[in-house]
Write an enzyme that holds these catalytic residues in place. Structure first.
Site, mmCIF file in Angstrom:
data_model
loop_
_atom_site.group_PDB
_atom_site.id
_atom_site.type_symbol
_atom_site.label_atom_id
_atom_site.label_comp_id
_atom_site.label_asym_id
_atom_site.label_seq_id
_atom_site.Cartn_x
_atom_site.Cartn_y
_atom_site.Cartn_z
ATOM 1 N N GLN A 289 7.921 -7.147 0.998
ATOM 2 C CA GLN A 289 7.949 -8.404 0.055
ATOM 3 C C GLN A 289 7.675 -9.594 1.091
ATOM 4 O O GLN A 289 8.275 -9.551 2.253
ATOM 5 C CB GLN A 289 9.475 -8.729 -0.274
ATOM 6 C CG GLN A 289 9.957 -7.534 -1.568
ATOM 7 C CD GLN A 289 9.089 -8.125 -2.719
ATOM 8 O OE1 GLN A 289 8.240 -9.183 -2.853
ATOM 9 N NE2 GLN A 289 9.136 -7.201 -3.894
ATOM 10 N N TYR A 318 9.596 4.109 -7.655
ATOM 11 C CA TYR A 318 8.438 3.228 -7.034
ATOM 12 C C TYR A 318 9.370 2.550 -5.675
ATOM 13 O O TYR A 318 9.347 1.400 -5.578
ATOM 14 C CB TYR A 318 8.007 2.130 -7.921
ATOM 15 C CG TYR A 318 7.639 2.807 -9.267
ATOM 16 C CD1 TYR A 318 6.053 3.143 -9.256
ATOM 17 C CD2 TYR A 318 8.262 2.877 -10.343
ATOM 18 C CE1 TYR A 318 5.653 3.576 -10.360
ATOM 19 C CE2 TYR A 318 7.833 3.075 -11.331
ATOM 20 C CZ TYR A 318 6.269 3.500 -11.549
ATOM 21 O OH TYR A 318 5.857 4.231 -12.813
ATOM 22 N N CYS A 412 7.173 -7.501 -11.382
ATOM 23 C CA CYS A 412 6.386 -8.800 -10.899
ATOM 24 C C CYS A 412 5.230 -9.154 -11.823
ATOM 25 O O CYS A 412 5.032 -10.246 -11.555
ATOM 26 C CB CYS A 412 5.684 -8.265 -9.724
ATOM 27 S SG CYS A 412 4.758 -6.899 -9.852
#
Length: 454
Positions: A289, A318, A412
């Site tokens: 991130q 994931y 996201c």
């Protein structure tokens, strides 16, 4: 916005994925569906009354009955806009606001003029006051959930706002990125791609870069030296170890390739959760991130979302380099287990190092839908953090077949989230909690953590 590898090219928007197979790593297999390009009309200018925000960083306007997606504007403004894409037969046009005739009270002087009309991607909201950026993103999230999933956020979850991360207000939404990707233009100057273009705009700085990333750029003369045209330059400034400069994937130090045997190709990231600290080793060129506070913020939100999982079996889909895997392993305790699945080779290698010695963690390498087909066991809770395109119907059906009591979905992209929430609703799962985070100030991107229960 928002585990894995990076592809060969730097996009016009640095928040879009670049490799084909995590999202682009957050997450393996992250791909973005881009609309087909249409005939450019670079010299046409039109006057527009700007309407509501829409997903993608633009507002909606109309000109002679045709929809115009206009960037660098705000709802309620009157602007003169230059059409950037759209021929006479096109159903819609794209345009940049190049002159503001009547301004919104939420407009501020751009904090990154190079990301303005005709400039680089990745800073399309730099002209919007920070609180208004978060309202913008909340409006988009609400619109996508309403239109795609049939959920009225204002009625079901009126308390949901897009939350800023620690330190962002004090920094004015700048200096948060611990990873910055650049490319050298034809003259060898470091820069970024122009929005929706292969052209490179040279830069003298990158205001979204964290202090450590910016210092590294100065120390290595990234913006002042001449590079070979097309060179890819990656600034990596982790929270937990010294920064690294990668040039076409090779570590550099002092203006030349780092030839030392111990030249670092990985970095250490430290994530503080209360009085505990989790330490991760991640490939410098791998996915992590980019906001300095994002790993801790998202992990806390995920742990809150899963609730009491002591003794439970948790699927971590994931899973990337294991950001959530090791905290979840602590949460399930010695009687529980965590099964992590990730498709990206490099992320899996990192995850194996990060989960080494934790016997209640099982790691699987491969496409999530394929591994789930080969892993028939039930799950008490499922956590998933898919690529920007979302999980999709096949993965949602595989999750539902395991009948978990709850699903914690890290997203996201609000459109992909809304679609998958609708798929889960078909299996009896309802949206019980939702949080949204401004992980990418100055852009239209946001991250959401949704909790679904049956």
């Amino acid at each position: 916005m928002p585990s894995s590898s990076r592809g060969p090219a730097v996009p016009s928007d640095p928040f879009e994925p670049r490799h084909v197979p995590r999202r682009p790593g957050r997450r393996s297999g992250r791909q973005t569906r881009r609309s087909p390009r249409v005939e450019p009309r670079p010299e046409v200018e039109v006057e527009l009354e700007v309407g509501p925000v829409a997903h993608g960083g633009h507002c909606v306007a109309r000109h002679d009955g045709r929809v115009v997606f206009v960037r660098h504007a705000l709802p309620g403004e009157r602007v003169r806009a230059r059409v950037t894409e759209g021929g006479d037969a096109a159903k819609f046009w794209r345009a940049d606001a190049v002159e503001v005739l009547e301004a919104s009270p939420d407009r501020v002087p751009s904090v990154w003029p190079e990301a303005g009309p005709g400039g680089v991607g990745g800073g399309e909201l730099a002209h919007v006051a920070l609180p208004a950026q978060r309202r913008w993103k909340r409006d988009v999230l609400a619109e996508q959930l309403r239109r795609i999933a049939g959920i009225d956020l204002d009625e079901s979850h009126p308390q949901v706002e897009v939350e800023g991360l620690p330190g962002d207000d004090e920094r004015g939404g700048l200096a948060y990125r611990t990873r910055v990707d650049l490319v050298a233009d034809g003259g060898g100057r470091a820069g970024m791609h122009r929005f929706r273009s292969h052209d490179v705009v040279p830069l003298e700085s990158m205001p979204l870069a964290s202090e450590d990333a910016a210092d590294l750029a100065v120390h290595e003369k990234v913006f002042t030296r001449t590079w070979r045209p097309g060179t890819r330059i990656e600034l990596v400034a982790p929270v937990g170890s010294a920064p690294v400069l990668l040039v076409d994937g090779t570590p550099w130090r002092g203006g030349s390739p780092d030839q030392r045997p111990n030249a670092r190709r990985s970095v250490v990231e430290r994530v503080a959760l209360g009085d505990q600290e989790h330490v991760y080793r991640v490939a410098a060129a791998g996915f992590w991130q980019v906001h300095r506070e994002a790993p801790a913020t998202l992990t806390r939100a995920v742990l809150d979302g899963v609730g009491d999982v002591d003794g439970a079996r948790v699927l971590d889909l994931y899973s990337g380099a294991g950001l959530f895997t090791t905290p979840l392993a602590e949460a399930v305790g010695s009687a529980g287990s965590v099964v992590a699945i990730e498709g990206d080779d490099r992320a899996v290698r990192d995850a194996r190092r990060n989960a080494h010695g934790i016997d209640r963690v099982t790691l699987h390498h491969g496409p999530v839908e394929r591994v789930l087909a080969d892993e028939p066991a039930d799950a008490d809770v499922v956590v998933l953090d898919p690529p920007r395109v979302g999980a999709g119907r096949a993965v949602v059906e595989a999750i539902a077949a395991r009948r978990p009591s709850r699903v914690v979905y890290v997203a996201c992209d609000p459109a992909a989230l809304a679609r998958d929430v609708a798929y889960l609703a078909d299996h009896g799962y309802g949206l019980s909690a939702l949080r949204a985070f401004d992980l990418f100030p100055m852009t239209h991107h946001l991250e959401a953590v949704a909790v679904l229960t049956r």
